[in-house]
Design a protein around this motif. Sequence first.
Motif, PDB file in Angstrom:
ATOM      1  N   ASP A 444      81.738  49.342 -10.195  1.00 54.17           N
ATOM      2  CA  ASP A 444      80.428  49.303 -10.221  1.00 54.17           C
ATOM      3  C   ASP A 444      79.513  48.841  -8.242  1.00 54.17           C
ATOM      4  OD1 ASP A 444      80.232  52.007 -11.072  1.00 54.17           O
ATOM      5  OD2 ASP A 444      79.786  50.608 -12.990  1.00 54.17           O
ATOM      6  N   VAL A 445      80.248  47.296  -9.327  1.00 53.46           N
ATOM      7  CA  VAL A 445      79.471  45.807  -8.223  1.00 53.46           C
ATOM      8  C   VAL A 445      80.268  45.916  -7.194  1.00 53.46           C
ATOM      9  CG1 VAL A 445      78.866  43.878  -8.364  1.00 53.46           C
ATOM     10  CG2 VAL A 445      78.767  45.082 -10.264  1.00 53.46           C
ATOM     11  N   TYR A 446      81.642  46.366  -6.754  1.00 57.67           N
ATOM     12  CA  TYR A 446      82.111  45.817  -5.943  1.00 57.67           C
ATOM     13  C   TYR A 446      81.879  47.493  -4.840  1.00 57.67           C
ATOM     14  CZ  TYR A 446      85.815  45.381  -3.030  1.00 57.67           C
ATOM     15  OH  TYR A 446      87.401  45.128  -1.581  1.00 57.67           O
ATOM     16  N   ARG A 447      81.138  48.110  -5.463  1.00 56.50           N
ATOM     17  CA  ARG A 447      81.084  49.744  -4.183  1.00 56.50           C
ATOM     18  C   ARG A 447      79.448  49.948  -3.761  1.00 56.50           C
ATOM     19  NH1 ARG A 447      85.677  52.176  -4.116  1.00 56.50           N
ATOM     20  NH2 ARG A 447      87.180  52.685  -5.697  1.00 56.50           N
ATOM     21  N   PHE A 448      78.578  48.287  -4.274  1.00 57.44           N
ATOM     22  CA  PHE A 448      77.107  48.197  -3.776  1.00 57.44           C
ATOM     23  C   PHE A 448      76.792  48.650  -2.555  1.00 57.44           C
ATOM     24  CE2 PHE A 448      73.488  45.432  -3.503  1.00 57.44           C
ATOM     25  CZ  PHE A 448      73.079  46.381  -3.329  1.00 57.44           C
ATOM     26  N   GLU A 449      76.697  49.240  -2.301  1.00 60.91           N
ATOM     27  CA  GLU A 449      76.013  49.143  -0.385  1.00 60.91           C
ATOM     28  C   GLU A 449      74.615  48.998  -0.724  1.00 60.91           C
ATOM     29  OE1 GLU A 449      75.386  48.441   3.085  1.00 60.91           O
ATOM     30  OE2 GLU A 449      77.462  48.900   2.577  1.00 60.91           O
ATOM     31  N   PRO A 450      74.599  47.370  -0.189  1.00 68.10           N
ATOM     32  CA  PRO A 450      72.753  46.792   0.320  1.00 68.10           C
ATOM     33  C   PRO A 450      72.186  47.659   1.350  1.00 68.10           C
ATOM     34  CG  PRO A 450      74.734  45.003   0.365  1.00 68.10           C
ATOM     35  CD  PRO A 450      75.275  46.435   0.356  1.00 68.10           C
ATOM     36  N   VAL A 451      72.680  47.983   2.062  1.00 65.23           N
ATOM     37  CA  VAL A 451      71.851  48.882   3.435  1.00 65.23           C
ATOM     38  C   VAL A 451      71.416  50.133   2.959  1.00 65.23           C
ATOM     39  CG1 VAL A 451      71.555  49.009   6.017  1.00 65.23           C
ATOM     40  CG2 VAL A 451      72.419  46.907   4.798  1.00 65.23           C
ATOM     41  N   PRO A 452      70.454  50.645   2.661  1.00 65.26           N
ATOM     42  CA  PRO A 452      70.701  51.859   2.526  1.00 65.26           C
ATOM     43  C   PRO A 452      70.296  53.123   3.385  1.00 65.26           C
ATOM     44  CG  PRO A 452      68.279  50.847   1.351  1.00 65.26           C
ATOM     45  CD  PRO A 452      69.332  49.682   2.707  1.00 65.26           C
ATOM     46  N   PRO A 453      71.439  54.095   2.871  1.00 67.89           N
ATOM     47  CA  PRO A 453      71.784  55.231   4.271  1.00 67.89           C
ATOM     48  C   PRO A 453      70.601  55.917   5.195  1.00 67.89           C
ATOM     49  CG  PRO A 453      72.193  56.271   2.165  1.00 67.89           C
ATOM     50  CD  PRO A 453      71.855  54.636   1.750  1.00 67.89           C
ATOM     51  N   GLY A 454      70.714  56.073   6.013  1.00 64.73           N
ATOM     52  CA  GLY A 454      69.234  56.348   7.015  1.00 64.73           C
ATOM     53  C   GLY A 454      68.152  55.136   6.705  1.00 64.73           C
ATOM     54  N   LEU A 455      68.569  54.228   6.718  1.00 66.65           N
ATOM     55  CA  LEU A 455      67.028  53.206   8.037  1.00 66.65           C
ATOM     56  C   LEU A 455      67.546  53.264   9.024  1.00 66.65           C
ATOM     57  CD1 LEU A 455      65.060  51.492   5.353  1.00 66.65           C
ATOM     58  CD2 LEU A 455      67.348  49.856   5.311  1.00 66.65           C
ATOM     59  N   SER A 456      66.970  53.084   9.692  1.00 68.84           N
ATOM     60  CA  SER A 456      66.706  52.942  11.137  1.00 68.84           C
ATOM     61  C   SER A 456      67.429  51.629  11.848  1.00 68.84           C
ATOM     62  CB  SER A 456      65.362  53.473  11.395  1.00 68.84           C
ATOM     63  OG  SER A 456      64.676  52.159  11.196  1.00 68.84           O
ATOM     64  N   ALA A 457      67.896  51.631  12.183  1.00 67.05           N
ATOM     65  CA  ALA A 457      68.505  50.849  12.788  1.00 67.05           C
ATOM     66  C   ALA A 457      67.227  49.518  12.686  1.00 67.05           C
ATOM     67  CB  ALA A 457      68.929  50.535  13.899  1.00 67.05           C
ATOM     68  N   GLU A 458      65.931  49.222  13.352  1.00 66.44           N
ATOM     69  CA  GLU A 458      64.587  48.338  13.069  1.00 66.44           C
ATOM     70  C   GLU A 458      64.770  48.023  12.046  1.00 66.44           C
ATOM     71  OE1 GLU A 458      60.360  47.687  14.950  1.00 66.44           O
ATOM     72  OE2 GLU A 458      61.874  49.777  15.400  1.00 66.44           O
ATOM     73  N   ALA A 459      64.317  48.980  11.001  1.00 62.93           N
ATOM     74  CA  ALA A 459      64.460  48.398  10.149  1.00 62.93           C
ATOM     75  C   ALA A 459      65.773  47.612   9.340  1.00 62.93           C
ATOM     76  CB  ALA A 459      64.152  49.824   8.645  1.00 62.93           C
ATOM     77  N   ALA A 460      66.694  48.366   9.529  1.00 65.54           N
ATOM     78  CA  ALA A 460      68.097  47.621   9.178  1.00 65.54           C
ATOM     79  C   ALA A 460      68.401  45.662   9.108  1.00 65.54           C
ATOM     80  CB  ALA A 460      69.620  48.229   9.073  1.00 65.54           C
ATOM     81  N   ALA A 461      68.337  45.682  10.125  1.00 65.22           N
ATOM     82  CA  ALA A 461      67.873  44.901  11.001  1.00 65.22           C
ATOM     83  C   ALA A 461      67.258  43.519   9.495  1.00 65.22           C
ATOM     84  CB  ALA A 461      67.435  44.599  12.064  1.00 65.22           C
ATOM     85  N   HIS A 462      66.026  44.256   9.548  1.00 63.76           N
ATOM     86  CA  HIS A 462      64.725  43.705   8.298  1.00 63.76           C
ATOM     87  C   HIS A 462      65.512  43.064   6.994  1.00 63.76           C
ATOM     88  CE1 HIS A 462      60.973  43.117  11.103  1.00 63.76           C
ATOM     89  NE2 HIS A 462      61.615  44.224  10.714  1.00 63.76           N
ATOM     90  N   VAL A 463      66.924  44.184   6.697  1.00 70.63           N
ATOM     91  CA  VAL A 463      67.206  43.586   5.799  1.00 70.63           C
ATOM     92  C   VAL A 463      69.032  42.262   5.245  1.00 70.63           C
ATOM     93  CG1 VAL A 463      69.148  44.826   3.536  1.00 70.63           C
ATOM     94  CG2 VAL A 463      67.372  46.197   4.850  1.00 70.63           C
ATOM     95  N   ILE A 464      67.980  41.466   5.821  1.00 69.79           N
ATOM     96  CA  ILE A 464      68.153  39.827   5.801  1.00 69.79           C
ATOM     97  C   ILE A 464      69.233  39.572   4.605  1.00 69.79           C
ATOM     98  CG2 ILE A 464      66.475  39.064   6.269  1.00 69.79           C
ATOM     99  CD1 ILE A 464      65.285  37.631   4.012  1.00 69.79           C
TER     100      ILE A 464
END
Length: 557
Positions: A444-464
């Motif tokens: 489960d932990v190995y399959r965790f994705e920190p950047v949620p799908p659907g997040l805009s590219a600009e917003a995804a850049a804020h996932v530091i």
Amino acid sequence: MDLIPEPASHTGDPGRTGAVLDARTVLSAAPGTESTERWLRTTLGAAFALPLHPAPHTGAPGARPAPHTGAPAPAAIRLGLDPALGPEAYRLTVGDGAVDLTGGDAAGVFWAAQTLRQLLGPDAYRRAPVRPGAPLVLAALRIEDRPRFGWRGMLLDVARHFLPKDDVLRQLDLIAAHKLNVLHLHLTDDQGWRLEIRRHPRLTEVGSWRPRTKRGHRASPLWDDTPHGGHYTHDDIREIVAYAAERHIRIVPEIDIPGHSQAAIAAYPHLGNTDAVDTSALGVWDTWGVSPNVLAPTDEVLRFYEGVFEEVLDLFPAAVSPYVHIGGDECPKDQWRASATAQARVRELGVGDEDGLQAWFVRHFDRWLAERGRRLIGWDEILEGGLAPGAAVSSWRGCAGGIAAAEAGHDVVMCPQQHVYLDHRQSDGPDEPAPIGYVRTLEDVYRFEPVPPGLSAEAAAHVIGVQANVWTEVLDSRARLDYQTFPRLAAFAEVAWSTTLPAPGARDHDGFARRMEAHYRRLDALGVDYRPPTGPRPWQRRPGVLGRPIEGRPPNV
């Protein structure tokens, strides 16, 4: 090549000879790589009894060449910098008797050294040689690597159960071995205050210990009547910070306000809502959950905590701790509703209600920290009521808070409880010790994705970055901490570091599990009391200590 985290690229180089490290091996370090030079001598040098002599300087005017003895030249480990690689990136090459560790910066060189340690096998994780004189043979190869996220963290809760200083230093070594670069120290809570504040000595004289402790979940009928406590002195913290800096790890100190503050109120009753509750009767909380006793929204409380944070900033320099965490989560408002003082403050400030009062509290310390060159970070509740532009958010109640913060232009660290709370149980089997929370297996932990799908590219850049949180209500010893943290922290480290991981559904968990077979031997050498893949060992079980299972599994989003 059973490396964890898996590097971006690794290839053999059959056209070149490798390198054999032995007592004649020399070590050269370019300016700016001295921390890795020291680490190699104290860690790999100790594990294999390698002196790692300084490489002789050649080429100086008038220097004579070394005499020819007919013996092969000693192997060399060479540390260097190449800024073109980028922050924390590295290149590791082995060929023709040399091992070159080149980083985009000093941290990159250090991560290259961690990879070299893995290549040398489990014995590299011991403190003294177990096979003296055995050759250390490295095949010719080339590895190029870089991290996905700049914030690769682990939260360690030392407030609920205190962890002695030496165990914190050990934890720094363990996260460094997995290329994590942030240790978030949860230093204060209802159940204990762990940091010496010299201008307010009762915070540790009173607030750092409790007379007894609930065993298991808060619904458990069991108690441990042994007083529990401890705190870190100023010099302890300076040592921890220096130790972390040598390993290119940032420390994020957390002082929880305005909730999770009963230990502070027990030490200084005037910090509480004295017109709503008899705060003089409060002690340090001995059970778990969310205490109703919160800080009063007064100027006196603000001045008190400004004094606390002044000492915090002195102990955690900006170079190692640019962020300061103020908690801000789980603040019950009942006492503010019952307090005439708090209600008068709501009207005076024009903030509308008690949620606005908490937002005012957060914004005050955001400005205060910003004026001193630091950035505030808090749990996602700090979004309620508005947030100053420079503040960052730890998204723990799921990904929704992180998404909202990122879309609003705030930097975000993803640490949702449904995925990366490592105190949560690792299986739904009856032998799992003190099971709490969601089932989160290694896969489960190995399959965790920190950047949620659907997040805009600009917003995804804020996932530091991303962070695994280890809360210690039911982790009352180093062994219990090890069990809950490992091996899942290894899977988390790959999620945080590796740039080549595909989408969660396409990840090669079987391949990761095969690499973990080698990694378990490294953890054995380190003395980590991890959970085996087959389940807890008999002495790791906790029969009769109740947990709090949550029905079902969290969504994989």
